[in-house]
Structures are given as C-alpha cells and as structure tokens.
Design a protein around this motif. Structure first.
Motif, mmCIF file in Angstrom:
data_model
loop_
_atom_site.group_PDB
_atom_site.id
_atom_site.type_symbol
_atom_site.label_atom_id
_atom_site.label_comp_id
_atom_site.label_asym_id
_atom_site.label_seq_id
_atom_site.Cartn_x
_atom_site.Cartn_y
_atom_site.Cartn_z
ATOM 1 N N ASN A 47 0.845 -1.186 0.000
ATOM 2 C CA ASN A 47 0.000 0.000 0.000
ATOM 3 C C ASN A 47 0.890 1.249 0.000
ATOM 4 O O ASN A 47 1.598 1.527 0.964
ATOM 5 C CB ASN A 47 -0.900 -0.035 1.236
ATOM 6 N N TYR A 96 -2.536 8.257 9.445
ATOM 7 C CA TYR A 96 -3.078 7.294 8.479
ATOM 8 C C TYR A 96 -3.971 6.269 9.180
ATOM 9 O O TYR A 96 -5.078 5.967 8.733
ATOM 10 C CB TYR A 96 -1.933 6.569 7.744
ATOM 11 N N SER A 143 -7.944 5.556 8.727
ATOM 12 C CA SER A 143 -8.442 4.235 8.316
ATOM 13 C C SER A 143 -9.505 3.722 9.275
ATOM 14 O O SER A 143 -10.488 3.116 8.861
ATOM 15 C CB SER A 143 -7.328 3.193 8.286
ATOM 16 N N ARG A 177 -12.700 5.153 8.450
ATOM 17 C CA ARG A 177 -13.294 4.625 7.221
ATOM 18 C C ARG A 177 -13.904 3.250 7.442
ATOM 19 O O ARG A 177 -14.744 2.810 6.701
ATOM 20 C CB ARG A 177 -12.220 4.517 6.130
ATOM 21 N N THR A 219 -10.416 -2.830 9.076
ATOM 22 C CA THR A 219 -9.988 -3.954 8.248
ATOM 23 C C THR A 219 -8.796 -4.631 8.907
ATOM 24 O O THR A 219 -8.107 -4.018 9.710
ATOM 25 C CB THR A 219 -9.528 -3.509 6.843
ATOM 26 N N GLU A 221 -6.112 -5.051 7.747
ATOM 27 C CA GLU A 221 -4.880 -4.379 7.349
ATOM 28 C C GLU A 221 -4.330 -3.535 8.502
ATOM 29 O O GLU A 221 -3.126 -3.511 8.737
ATOM 30 C CB GLU A 221 -5.120 -3.499 6.126
ATOM 31 N N ILE A 222 -5.232 -2.851 9.223
ATOM 32 C CA ILE A 222 -4.781 -2.047 10.370
ATOM 33 C C ILE A 222 -4.144 -2.960 11.406
ATOM 34 O O ILE A 222 -3.135 -2.624 12.014
ATOM 35 C CB ILE A 222 -5.954 -1.277 11.007
#
Lengths: 276, 293
Positions: free
Chosen positions: A47, A230, A234, A237, A240, A242-243
C-alpha cells in the motif's frame, strides 16, 4: 495477590493478542476469524499510502528525537549554572511544556504558524520580482511537525538528563579539573559516559513518543500524513485486518527497540558503581 | 595549551558557554511555546470572522460563552479524576506484588511486561478496545452466557476502561519505585512491635509509598485531562471531552476565538490543580521524590 496480578496482565495483553491474532485473518471482516493467512501483511506492504506514512513518521521521529536529545542534553548541563529570571523562565517552560496537553500544543502551534505564515507569505509575494503567483510560500509540513515534536521531547530529555546529573558525584568533575583536563575533556571523558544511559533513554523515549503521536501531528502536519494519522483515518473509514497487520508490525518493532534499549541501559549500569 | 587567563576572562568565557548551551532550547521554548500560547490568549479575546477563523477585537464574550460547552467540561472533570482513582486502585496491588512479593529474578521480567504495552502504539491499543467492547466482542459473549443484553461501546464506561487501560503502566511504575526503595526492615519492625499486617500496611507501607502514588496520579491525571483519542474512539462522540470540543470548535465551527478560550480554560484548570496538588503534597516531604519518569 498473585491471582490479581495475573488478571491485570490478562487485561494488559488481551487486546494486544487479539490485534496480532486478527492480523492473520484471511477474511476481510475484522470481527470474524475465517482462517489463517498473511494476506493483509502483503496488502499493507504494497500500500503506497502506508509506505509513505511510515517514511514520514521515521523522518519526523528521528529528526525531532535527535534535535531534542542534543539541545536537551546541552540545556540540562548548563541550566544549574544559571540563576535568577533566566532560570525561573527555563524551569517554568519545562514544567509548562510537560503539563500542557498535546491537543493545546497542537492547536496553538497551528494558529501561531498560520498567522505568521500568512504575514510572511504576503510579504514574500509583495517583494517577489517575477509573477506573484510563483512566489515561494511557507506552509505546514515536515518543518512544523518536527518543530512541534521537538518541543515536548526537549522538555522530556531535560528532565531525564537533569535527574541523572543530580545523582552524579560532583567530586569526579572537580578531580578531572584538578588533573588539568580542559572543560571539553572533562565533558567527553567524565560527564558524557556518566550521563549516556539517560541521554540514550531520552532519545528512545522521544523517538517513540514522536512516532506514536497523533494529537500534535494532526494539527501541524499539513499534507504530510504520518502513520498515526493514516491509522486514525483508516479506523474512521472502517475496520480492516490491514490495520491489525500494520499494528502488529509496529508492536514488533517497538518491542525490538525496547529490548535493545534495556540491554544498553543495563550494560551502562554494570560498567559503573550503582548510584541511588 | 592556551595562554593563562585571568579569572575574569575565565568567568566571561564560562558565561558564554552557558548561554550557547541553553540557546537552542531557549529559542524553542520561545518560538513554539511562549509565542503560540500568547497567540491563543490574544485570540481568546477576539471575535470570530464571518467566514470562520479570527478577527481582531477585544471581548470577554468567549469566556462568558464557556457554559455552552459545559457537557465537555463536566465529562472531563468527572472522568479524568475518576479514571485516575480507578487506575491507582488497579495499579497499587500490582506494584506491591512486584516490589515486595515477587522474587527478584521474576521481578525484572514482570516489570518489563508492564511497560511493553506502554511502548506500543496508543492508537492501536485503543482501537483494539473498539473491537472488544463493540457489539460482536464482549457484549455477544455476555449474551451467549445468558446474562442479558448490554451495550458497552460509546458509553462513559467504555471510555473509563480505555483510560485505565491506556495509562495503567504509568501508574504502576512510580509506585513500584517507591515501594522498592522502602526499607523492608521497617515492616518487620512493625510486626515485631505487635502490629498486624493490615495495620503495618496502613501505617508504614502506604505513607512511605506516597511519593510514588502522587507522581503516578499526577502523570495520569495530566494526560487524562487533555485526552482526545479515547473519548473519540470509545465514546463515539457521545462522551465528549474538552479535547474533542476543541477539535470540533477549530475544525467544524471554525470558531477560533471561542476555541482559544476553551483551550485556555483547560490549561488554567490543569496548571491550577497540579500546582495546588504539589503545594499540598510537598508538605509531606513528597516533593523531592516527584520526578517525572
């Protein structure tokens, strides 16, 4: 009491274990574990925004921690030689820098900088020889985040190093001077080795606080997204894995840093007689 | 070597060195603390520009308007002290166990285990609690156990849990240091003189650990007063703190002068509380031991 302590450790580690566990989730829903996978680590590593945020955070943390450590150590060495109003100002500011919440530091830095930049930019445009639209303009960015982070790290380093100096044996310095060492020689060969553990600890703490800081950076970052900014965005938003993957990497790196710092400090402790 | 100097020259030189050493920090304090805070003070007496931001003026209307944000002040002034007390109650037994009961070999390891979470991302640790306290975390477990339906996230309780979780290590540490320094023979002496363990604790151990307790409470209280992330993530905009009010005022309503007045009030409340606290506690000989780390 042992059972109680065990419960506290459970409380401290349960969230961390969950984060690590769910970072290996193969599903894209953060709250159902659907199988083991390192998918999200790959996603995070590819990313572009994550890489950029990490780079920004590393630049800011190393710059502000270095500045704070050098300036803070210098000040800690000199401050006890000062008396009167200057001393009062210095002690009061160190106290205030630590007491004032990050959010207030962030806001006040923001409005002071916006106001100053506004005035300066107007002047720059007025004196710019070419097309006024191409005049250089000051703005928020690395400079403002580093400066703001250096402020609170500086106070921290001063407090830590001063505590160490207070516990130091003054006769060592006098002995060194009696033996005709220059002030610089005394500093390099006597004072620095004695205060080094505190200086290193100050640097590592400053680095961690800067790397972890969201509240101050949030105001003065301009377009420079740091990692906490960031992550915060996230989370808003949506959640996920990913965090969780990013979080696990950050946890691991912090752990490695913590243990190396601990190792260094203990080596420093062994090398000299124990004080206090 | 250099030529021999007169004492006046040496003194002048030393003064220069001191000034050079202090210079950078001095400038930093001036440019990034004194000037910004002064700007906030000036702005807090100004007026909101029609399009948002600041417009020069002199009015105390912003301060008179503070009750408009009373919910944020109330939440902060209730939950920050409460969080500090709960943190203290949770941390003391652990610090006691570590300093007095645990074997020396185990002690260092257990101590490191306490700091590790504090060294890891605050944001991520708080985010983990969104996860645990959210509908599919603990509440679903409680429901599964047949204990009824509960809502945890976005309540004052979840904010309190987050605050205690976030700052527990900061409370354990200074108390541990105080307790470890304590001369254990004093407890034995109390026992020899016929004091029961509970009484020895109340009359010997507890007073001697007061410096650590005070340091821990101050550190935690200071950080909780200015908290933004925990109420934001775990309070879901329902448990507003002063920090959240500030973000709202500066970014949403763009009312910089009112925001500045709120910021000033927060700083004044904090400095006043901490100063009074230090004054009172210094009398018990605690002041000397109050170090920040």
């Amino acid at each position: 009491m042992r059972a109680y302590s065990f419960a506290i450790y459970l409380f401290l580690y349960a969230p961390i274990v969950l984060i690590v566990l769910f970072s290996f989730n193969s599903g894209n829903n953060a709250s159902d574990f659907q199988g083991f996978s390192t998918l999200w680590y790959g996603k995070a590593a590819n990313n572009r925004f994550v890489i950029e945020a990490v780079t920004h955070s590393l630049i800011v943390a190393s710059a502000s921690a270095s500045l704070a450590t050098v300036f803070g150590t210098m000040a800690a060495l000199a401050v006890q030689r000062v008396r009167g109003a200057a001393r009062l100002f210095f002690d009061a500011m160190t106290y205030v820098a630590i007491m004032v919440p990050g959010i207030v530091i962030g806001i006040s830095t923001l409005i002071a900088l916006v106001t100053t930049f506004g005035l300066v930019n107007e002047m720059l445009t007025a004196i710019w020889p070419g097309d006024p639209a191409t005049a250089p303009q000051l703005g928020m960015g690395f400079g403002s985040i580093i400066a703001a982070h250096t402020l609170f790290s500086l106070a921290l380093v001063i407090v830590i190093v001063r505590a160490r100096i207070a516990g130091m044996d003054r006769s060592l310095m006098e002995a060194s001077a009696d033996l005709y060492a220059s002030p610089w020689g005394t500093f390099r060969q006597v004072i620095l080795p004695l205060i080094l553990p505190a200086v290193v600890a100050g640097f590592l703490l400053s680095f961690t606080f800067s790397f972890d800081d969201f509240v101050v950076a949030f105001w003065v970052a301009g377009s420079k997204t740091t990692l906490p900014i960031y992550i915060f965005a996230s989370i808003r938003r949506g959640v996920t894995p990913e965090i969780n993957a990013i979080g696990t990497v950050v946890l691991t790196v912090s752990l490695i840093l913590l243990f190396s710092a601990q190792l260094m400090l203990r080596r420093g402790e062994k090398a000299k007689p124990k004080t206090a | 070597m250099t030529a021999i100097r007169t004492s006046a020259q040496v003194e002048r030189r030393a003064r220069w060195v001191t000034a050079l050493l202090l210079g950078p920090s001095f400038l930093w304090y001036l440019a990034l603390l004194v000037v910004p805070l002064a700007v906030v003070v000036v702005f807090s007496f100004g007026e909101r520009a029609p399009a948002g931001g600041y417009q020069a003026g002199f009015t105390i209307a912003n301060y008179l308007n503070l009750p408009a944000r009373s919910a944020a002040f109330r939440n902060t002034l209730l939950l920050a002290p409460l969080g500090t007390i709960v943190c203290l109650l949770a941390a003391y037994p652990l610090a006691y166990y570590l300093a007095i009961k645990a074997s020396p070999r185990l002690r260092l390891f257990l101590l490191i285990l306490v700091i590790v979470p504090f060294w890891t991302s605050f944001l991520i640790r708080t985010y983990a609690w969104m996860f645990i306290l959210g509908g599919r975390g603990l509440p679903s477990v409680i429901e599964w156990l047949g204990l009824g339906e509960v809502r945890l996230i976005n309540t004052p309780l979840s904010v309190l849990i987050g605050m205690v979780y976030g700052y527990l290590p900061l409370m354990v540490f200074p108390i541990f240091v105080s307790l470890e320094r304590l001369d254990k023979r004093l407890i034995e002496a109390a026992a020899d003189l016929g004091s029961n363990p509970w009484r020895s604790f109340l009359q010997v151990t507890l007073p001697l650990s007061a410096p650590g307790v005070i340091t821990g409470c101050m550190l935690v209280f200071i950080l909780l007063m200015g908290e933004y992330l925990i109420p934001q993530l775990l309070g879901g905009g329902k448990v507003f703190f002063i920090g959240n009010a500030l973000v709202d005022l500066f970014l949403q309503s763009r009312n910089w002068p009112f925001g500045s007045a709120v910021a000033m009030s927060l700083v004044i409340i904090m400095l006043a509380t901490v100063t009074v606290y230090l004054r009172v506690t210094r009398r018990y000989g605690a002041g000397r031991d109050v170090s920040l780390l």
